[in-house]
Design an enzyme around this catalytic site. Structure first.
Site, PDB file in Angstrom:
ATOM      1  N   GLY A 108       7.015 121.251  29.217  1.00 50.73           N
ATOM      2  CA  GLY A 108       5.819 121.483  28.417  1.00 50.73           C
ATOM      3  C   GLY A 108       5.185 122.804  28.793  1.00 50.73           C
ATOM      4  N   HIS A 122      -4.599 121.616  29.867  1.00 51.52           N
ATOM      5  CA  HIS A 122      -4.520 123.077  30.033  1.00 51.52           C
ATOM      6  C   HIS A 122      -5.441 123.782  29.036  1.00 51.52           C
ATOM      7  CE1 HIS A 122      -1.520 124.162  33.024  1.00 51.52           C
ATOM      8  NE2 HIS A 122      -0.634 123.307  32.534  1.00 51.52           N
ATOM      9  N   HIS A 151      -1.231 116.321  29.974  1.00 53.08           N
ATOM     10  CA  HIS A 151      -1.233 117.459  30.901  1.00 53.08           C
ATOM     11  C   HIS A 151      -1.404 118.772  30.135  1.00 53.08           C
ATOM     12  CE1 HIS A 151       0.732 119.666  34.480  1.00 53.08           C
ATOM     13  NE2 HIS A 151       0.756 120.569  33.510  1.00 53.08           N
ATOM     14  N   GLU A 152      -0.651 118.926  29.028  1.00 50.82           N
ATOM     15  CA  GLU A 152      -0.723 120.178  28.257  1.00 50.82           C
ATOM     16  C   GLU A 152      -2.073 120.305  27.549  1.00 50.82           C
ATOM     17  OE1 GLU A 152       1.448 122.131  29.144  1.00 50.82           O
ATOM     18  OE2 GLU A 152       2.917 120.682  29.877  1.00 50.82           O
ATOM     19  N   GLN A 167      -1.135 129.290  29.668  1.00 52.73           N
ATOM     20  CA  GLN A 167      -0.143 129.626  30.700  1.00 52.73           C
ATOM     21  C   GLN A 167       0.619 130.907  30.399  1.00 52.73           C
ATOM     22  OE1 GLN A 167       1.505 125.357  30.543  1.00 52.73           O
ATOM     23  NE2 GLN A 167       1.828 125.958  32.668  1.00 52.73           N
ATOM     24  N   CYS A 188       4.081 121.618  37.199  1.00 49.65           N
ATOM     25  CA  CYS A 188       3.467 122.553  36.247  1.00 49.65           C
ATOM     26  C   CYS A 188       4.087 123.926  36.472  1.00 49.65           C
ATOM     27  CB  CYS A 188       1.956 122.601  36.488  1.00 49.65           C
ATOM     28  SG  CYS A 188       1.095 123.725  35.377  1.00 49.65           S
ATOM     29  N   LEU A 189       4.473 124.587  35.387  1.00 45.28           N
ATOM     30  CA  LEU A 189       5.094 125.912  35.534  1.00 45.28           C
ATOM     31  C   LEU A 189       4.110 126.932  36.100  1.00 45.28           C
ATOM     32  CD1 LEU A 189       7.214 126.095  32.246  1.00 45.28           C
ATOM     33  CD2 LEU A 189       8.031 125.682  34.580  1.00 45.28           C
TER      34      LEU A 189
HETATM   35 NI    NI Z   1       1.100 122.624  33.430  1.00 43.26          NI
END
Ligand code: NI
Length: 172
Positions: A48, A140, A136-137, A53, A94-95
């Site tokens: 995701g 963000h 989660h996304e 991000q 998380c990236l």
């Molecule tokens: Ni994330």
């Protein structure tokens, strides 16, 4: 249109703490952004990615759980229509927080309304990993990170680890 990977922003960059704005409509620019985000997410082996991000502050996210999921999902302006009373705890990665995980408890199931890549109203009903991923996304887009659910001490340790690793990578 060719979608080349974008740079993924890591903690503690301030753009990750900002709230993204609704898109007025899903036009070619938003579609191109969605495709570039999917390419970026895949290149980083993530499931995701949210606009913050990659330094963009519009309410756009993409997901692809691979064989475990329903295929690539592109969302604009997602919002939760319903969340279960039942809760689920899962380690989330998380990236933007590479190499780290946070145990996060969330509603086990959610129903989310959004605009798809054609700008059409769509709904997603999610449970399990997909439910954690979409929540989660969406977090963000409100400037909330999975590590924000941890104690301040644990959060600070993780941020320092990521900062150190990022500095070392830059020196190589
Ligand atoms: Ni994330």
């Amino acid at each position: 249109m060719t979608a080349s990977p974008l740079a993924i922003i890591t903690v503690p960059h301030p753009v990750l703490k900002q709230k993204a704005a609704e898109v007025a409509r899903v036009d070619d620019a938003v579609r191109a952004q969605m495709d570039a985000m999917l390419a970026t997410m895949r290149a980083a082996a993530g499931i995701g990615l949210a606009a913050n991000q990659v330094g963009l502050l519009n309410r756009v996210l993409v997901m692809d759980l691979g064989e475990e999921g329903p295929g690539p999902i592109r969302m604009a302006n997602p919002r939760v229509l319903w969340a279960s009373e039942e809760r689920s705890a899962m380690d989330e990665g998380c990236l933007s927080i590479p190499g780290q995980q946070a145990l996060v408890e969330r509603p086990a199931r959610v129903r989310v309304a959004y605009l798809d890549h054609d700008g059409r109203a769509a709904e997603l009903e999610a449970s399990g990993l997909l439910s954690h991923c979409v929540q989660h996304e969406m977090d963000h887009l409100d400037g909330i990170l999975c590590i924000d659910y941890l104690s301040r001490l644990k959060r600070d340790i993780i941020v320092r680890k990521v900062q150190r690793a990022t500095r070392e990578a830059a020196r190589l």
